[in-house]
Design a protein around this motif. Structure first.
Motif, mmCIF file in Angstrom:
data_model
loop_
_atom_site.group_PDB
_atom_site.id
_atom_site.type_symbol
_atom_site.label_atom_id
_atom_site.label_comp_id
_atom_site.label_asym_id
_atom_site.label_seq_id
_atom_site.Cartn_x
_atom_site.Cartn_y
_atom_site.Cartn_z
ATOM 1 N N ARG A 148 -59.813 -49.321 19.169
ATOM 2 C CA ARG A 148 -60.427 -48.550 19.419
ATOM 3 C C ARG A 148 -60.295 -47.417 20.336
ATOM 4 N NH1 ARG A 148 -63.715 -51.061 16.886
ATOM 5 N NH2 ARG A 148 -65.258 -50.333 15.180
ATOM 6 N N GLU A 202 -66.519 -50.579 10.911
ATOM 7 C CA GLU A 202 -67.838 -50.255 11.183
ATOM 8 C C GLU A 202 -69.160 -50.961 9.559
ATOM 9 O OE1 GLU A 202 -68.999 -49.283 13.758
ATOM 10 O OE2 GLU A 202 -67.198 -48.822 14.873
ATOM 11 N N SER A 257 -66.592 -48.765 6.537
ATOM 12 C CA SER A 257 -66.430 -47.572 6.735
ATOM 13 C C SER A 257 -64.678 -48.591 7.974
ATOM 14 C CB SER A 257 -66.314 -46.672 7.117
ATOM 15 O OG SER A 257 -66.707 -46.949 8.219
ATOM 16 N N GLY A 293 -62.563 -45.677 9.795
ATOM 17 C CA GLY A 293 -62.996 -44.891 10.407
ATOM 18 C C GLY A 293 -60.801 -44.453 9.949
ATOM 19 N N ARG A 309 -57.548 -44.762 9.463
ATOM 20 C CA ARG A 309 -56.966 -44.817 9.651
ATOM 21 C C ARG A 309 -55.928 -45.152 8.744
ATOM 22 N NH1 ARG A 309 -56.504 -48.250 15.010
ATOM 23 N NH2 ARG A 309 -58.160 -46.925 16.474
#
Length: 183
Positions: free
Chosen positions: A37, A70, A93, A95, A97
């Protein structure tokens, strides 16, 4: 990816030395999920000059391709009958990427895809197990699926753990709790 219990958890990452791990640990960064992150500048600050520019670039590039998952789970909207089948809604999910084609496994002799599992249980009882493929990155939305389970025989509120488990990356697993009401 197989590991010995006494091997530091971040030691497979490119350029990761004992000094780099100590610098990260001093800032409370001890798990892969935390590093995934971080942006490149935050990673550079956290490492405090323990890696050279090329090593930092390689590490930052790798971390940018690992999924920043997530996990969300929702119980059935109404109480379920004891022993009845019910569905737990799960959303995963990444994010947005871009996904890696294969798992980062430097000690593994050939390329292998990363696998993910959804696991649900309470205490020592397994209620559901499902293999999933993560969304492939930008442009794809979150994965929405259901875990089917047979409700426990005992009435009451049951705190069930829903886990997203990686078979390739130690430290990217996620866990949430779902309250299932059984009547």
């Amino acid at each position: 990816q197989g590991r010995f219990l006494d091997v530091p958890p971040l030691s497979d990452l490119p350029g990761m030395s004992a000094a780099a791990e100590e610098a990260l640990a001093a800032r409370g960064l001890t798990h892969l999920a935390q590093l995934v992150r971080l942006d490149a500048q935050a990673l550079k600050r956290a490492l405090g000059g323990t890696l050279g520019a090329r090593q930092l670039s390689e590490l930052s590039g790798l971390l940018a391709t690992l999924p920043a998952t997530e996990l969300e789970a929702a119980p059935p909207p109404l109480a379920v009958e004891a022993g009845a089948d019910c569905a737990i809604s799960v959303t995963v999910s990444t994010g947005g990427r871009r996904a890696r084609r294969s798992a980062f496994a430097p000690a593994f002799p050939k390329a292998r895809g990363g696998g993910w599992w959804l696991v649900m249980g309470e205490g020592d009882e397994l209620f559901a197990l499902k293999r999933i493929n993560l969304p492939s990155g930008s442009g794809s939305g979150p994965l929405k699926t259901e875990l089917m389970m047979c409700a426990p025989e005992e009435p009451g509120v049951h705190e069930c753990a829903v886990l997203l488990v990686s078979d390739s990356y130690i430290g990217l697993d996620q866990q949430v709790t779902v309250r299932v009401e059984v009547r």
